[in-house]
Design a protein around this motif. Structure first.
Motif, PDB file in Angstrom:
ATOM      1  N   GLU A 171       5.638  19.823 -25.790  1.00 15.19           N
ATOM      2  CA  GLU A 171       6.187  20.884 -25.071  1.00 15.19           C
ATOM      3  C   GLU A 171       7.718  20.716 -24.892  1.00 15.19           C
ATOM      4  O   GLU A 171       8.350  21.681 -25.124  1.00 15.19           O
ATOM      5  CB  GLU A 171       5.818  20.279 -23.587  1.00 15.19           C
ATOM      6  CG  GLU A 171       4.269  20.695 -23.216  1.00 15.19           C
ATOM      7  CD  GLU A 171       3.705  20.479 -22.013  1.00 15.19           C
ATOM      8  OE1 GLU A 171       4.478  19.715 -21.422  1.00 15.19           O
ATOM      9  OE2 GLU A 171       2.550  20.648 -21.520  1.00 15.19           O
ATOM     10  N   LYS A 207       1.803  14.979 -25.727  1.00 15.89           N
ATOM     11  CA  LYS A 207       1.709  16.197 -25.144  1.00 15.89           C
ATOM     12  C   LYS A 207       3.266  16.564 -24.420  1.00 15.89           C
ATOM     13  O   LYS A 207       3.871  17.573 -24.719  1.00 15.89           O
ATOM     14  CB  LYS A 207       0.830  16.252 -23.777  1.00 15.89           C
ATOM     15  CG  LYS A 207       0.802  17.815 -23.261  1.00 15.89           C
ATOM     16  CD  LYS A 207      -0.320  17.941 -22.223  1.00 15.89           C
ATOM     17  CE  LYS A 207      -0.654  19.289 -21.748  1.00 15.89           C
ATOM     18  NZ  LYS A 207      -1.730  19.249 -20.830  1.00 15.89           N
ATOM     19  N   ASN A 217       8.884  22.503 -28.242  1.00 17.87           N
ATOM     20  CA  ASN A 217       8.470  23.853 -28.017  1.00 17.87           C
ATOM     21  C   ASN A 217       9.570  24.412 -27.618  1.00 17.87           C
ATOM     22  O   ASN A 217      10.087  25.615 -27.747  1.00 17.87           O
ATOM     23  CB  ASN A 217       7.072  23.954 -27.337  1.00 17.87           C
ATOM     24  CG  ASN A 217       6.700  25.356 -27.190  1.00 17.87           C
ATOM     25  OD1 ASN A 217       6.815  26.137 -28.471  1.00 17.87           O
ATOM     26  ND2 ASN A 217       6.279  25.910 -26.273  1.00 17.87           N
TER      27      ASN A 217
END
Length: 191
Positions: free
Chosen positions: A55, A51, A58
């Protein structure tokens, strides 16, 4: 099919959401492009482990998209095409044409980032959204005209799709009015 989204996907949800999508959409688009994982216990655990990495990736992509968006926002591009007097194009302006135009302007985009639902088939000024990142969309203006002079007239807001005969009659009436404004007002008072 239930999937875990690895990035924001349109109307379906945010990164990390477990959503139900159509099987074909998942098998043919989300899974092959690495935008989602099947929603299993193993994949949920795998997602939690990666995760932070997702992130960070992104945020990196979004920063790059914002730089490109700053260059593109509000830009205007001119496309010259053959068209009838009424403004109907004898072809169309597609996503591929717009992506090529933007590329010639110095910014490389993919045609899948051009978000028009149907090809442009009329002369005029068209506002075209470009999706640079799932969270960032910019708008460019595409001016479709028959020649460079007409493109300038369209940019000024003139209607160039009127029939030539109608335009000539209107120009003659305007010329007559400006030469003799009292004659135009006297004709209106008699009625």
């Amino acid at each position: 099919m239930e999937v875990i989204l690895l990035e924001r996907v349109g109307k379906h949800g945010q990164m990390g959401d477990v959503v139900r999508v159509r099987d074909g959409f998942a098998r043919n688009f989300l899974l092959p492009q690495g935008r989602a994982l099947r929603a299993t216990k193993d994949n949920l655990a795998k997602f939690e482990g990666m995760k932070a990495q997702l992130e960070a990736r992104n945020l990196e992509r979004k920063a790059e998209a914002e730089k490109v968006g700053g260059k593109l926002e509000g830009q205007s591009f001119v496309v010259l095409r053959q068209a009838s007097d009424t403004g109907q194009l004898y072809g169309s302006v597609t996503t591929r044409d717009i992506a090529t135009l933007v590329g010639e302007g110095g910014v490389s985009i993919d045609r899948s980032q051009v978000a028009i639902n149907a090809p442009i088939k009329t002369i005029g000024q068209h506002h075209v959204p470009i999706v640079l990142h799932p969270e960032l969309e910019v708008t460019v203006t595409v001016v479709v005209a028959r020649n460079a002079e007409e493109a300038e007239r369209i940019k000024r807001g003139e209607d160039v799709t009127a029939r030539r005969e109608d335009r000539e009659v209107a120009e003659a009436a305007a010329e007559e009015f400006f030469e003799n404004p009292e004659a135009g007002q006297a004709g209106q008072e008699e009625e």
